[in-house]
Design a protein around this motif. Structure first.
Motif, PDB file in Angstrom:
ATOM      1  N   THR A 150      11.373  -5.493   2.525  1.00 40.15           N
ATOM      2  CA  THR A 150      10.933  -4.100   2.192  1.00 40.15           C
ATOM      3  C   THR A 150      11.479  -3.688   0.942  1.00 40.15           C
ATOM      4  O   THR A 150      11.012  -2.721   0.232  1.00 40.15           O
ATOM      5  N   PHE A 191       9.198   1.517  -0.549  1.00 37.67           N
ATOM      6  CA  PHE A 191       9.556   2.179   0.749  1.00 37.67           C
ATOM      7  C   PHE A 191      11.166   1.831   0.846  1.00 37.67           C
ATOM      8  O   PHE A 191      11.685   0.860   0.679  1.00 37.67           O
ATOM      9  N   VAL A 231      13.430   4.290   6.118  1.00 32.51           N
ATOM     10  CA  VAL A 231      12.031   4.740   6.349  1.00 32.51           C
ATOM     11  C   VAL A 231      11.250   3.750   7.247  1.00 32.51           C
ATOM     12  O   VAL A 231      10.650   4.087   8.206  1.00 32.51           O
ATOM     13  N   VAL A 232      10.866   2.556   6.729  1.00 26.57           N
ATOM     14  CA  VAL A 232      10.433   1.618   7.599  1.00 26.57           C
ATOM     15  C   VAL A 232      10.877   1.256   8.874  1.00 26.57           C
ATOM     16  O   VAL A 232      10.083   1.367   9.928  1.00 26.57           O
ATOM     17  N   THR A 282      10.425   4.201  11.028  1.00 23.50           N
ATOM     18  CA  THR A 282       8.796   4.378  11.653  1.00 23.50           C
ATOM     19  C   THR A 282       8.613   3.483  12.614  1.00 23.50           C
ATOM     20  O   THR A 282       8.113   3.969  13.580  1.00 23.50           O
ATOM     21  N   THR A 314       5.740  -3.793   8.238  1.00 22.89           N
ATOM     22  CA  THR A 314       6.289  -4.211   6.610  1.00 22.89           C
ATOM     23  C   THR A 314       5.072  -4.990   6.238  1.00 22.89           C
ATOM     24  O   THR A 314       4.506  -4.891   5.082  1.00 22.89           O
ATOM     25  N   ARG A 352       2.408   7.165   8.625  1.00 25.39           N
ATOM     26  CA  ARG A 352       3.493   7.874   9.056  1.00 25.39           C
ATOM     27  C   ARG A 352       4.382   7.628   7.718  1.00 25.39           C
ATOM     28  O   ARG A 352       5.240   8.336   7.266  1.00 25.39           O
ATOM     29  N   ALA A 353       4.757   6.051   7.830  1.00 19.63           N
ATOM     30  CA  ALA A 353       5.823   5.828   6.744  1.00 19.63           C
ATOM     31  C   ALA A 353       5.070   6.104   5.353  1.00 19.63           C
ATOM     32  O   ALA A 353       6.369   6.689   4.749  1.00 19.63           O
ATOM     33  N   HIS A 354       4.164   6.240   5.022  1.00 22.14           N
ATOM     34  CA  HIS A 354       3.762   6.621   3.675  1.00 22.14           C
ATOM     35  C   HIS A 354       3.979   8.110   3.463  1.00 22.14           C
ATOM     36  O   HIS A 354       4.422   8.701   2.503  1.00 22.14           O
ATOM     37  N   GLU A 402       6.054   9.910   5.225  1.00 15.84           N
ATOM     38  CA  GLU A 402       7.628  10.397   5.134  1.00 15.84           C
ATOM     39  C   GLU A 402       8.251   9.992   3.958  1.00 15.84           C
ATOM     40  O   GLU A 402       9.080  10.798   3.361  1.00 15.84           O
ATOM     41  N   GLN A 403       7.770   8.664   3.201  1.00 16.69           N
ATOM     42  CA  GLN A 403       8.481   8.505   2.040  1.00 16.69           C
ATOM     43  C   GLN A 403       7.862   9.278   0.903  1.00 16.69           C
ATOM     44  O   GLN A 403       8.672   9.803   0.190  1.00 16.69           O
TER      45      GLN A 403
END
Length: 133
Positions: A13, A18, A22-23, A26, A38, A96-98, A100-101
């Motif tokens: 990571t 990120f 967050v990873v 998520t 990842t 979702r990760a994109h 949120e970050q």
């Protein structure tokens, strides 16, 4: 780092734009494996690295700590995601990760307005040589 997060997960990571939290969050919330998420984020980031110019002209963005976050239209994310052979669950987790970050980066930037609710976040690492702000 939780018991289910290995040192290699954290190391991977670090290669991503990120936060490890967050990873991990998520992966937990979506039920996909952290390793799979990842790997997907690495593939997406590699494609995004050379495409800053596609987003800079038409979308709001911030650059924070070597990472750039864009707020794009839903259709832009969908078109980008469609070019990858990843299952829908994994793509949804990556989105979702994109998102949120990106929102975290916008929130941490003193120069930005709060992100619009209907915008989709896209995060990409920024090499110093690329940064043209």
């Amino acid at each position: 780092m939780t018991d289910s997060t290995s040192a290699s997960d954290v190391e991977q990571t670090r290669e991503l734009p990120f936060d490890a939290a967050v990873v991990e969050r998520t992966a937990d919330e979506t039920g996909v494996g952290a390793d799979d998420l990842t790997d997907a984020l690495l593939v997406l980031d590699a494609e995004l690295l050379g495409n800053h110019s596609e987003y800079e002209g038409g979308y709001d963005y911030v650059t924070v700590d070597g990472r750039r976050a864009y707020l794009v239209d839903e259709a832009v994310w969908e078109a980008f995601a469609a070019s990858f052979d990843l299952d829908e669950e994994l793509l949804a987790a990556a989105r979702r990760a994109h998102d949120e970050q990106a929102r975290l980066l916008f929130d941490s930037s003193v120069e930005s307005a709060p992100p619009a609710e209907d915008a989709v976040g896209v995060v990409v690492g920024v090499d110093t040589a690329e940064e043209m702000v």
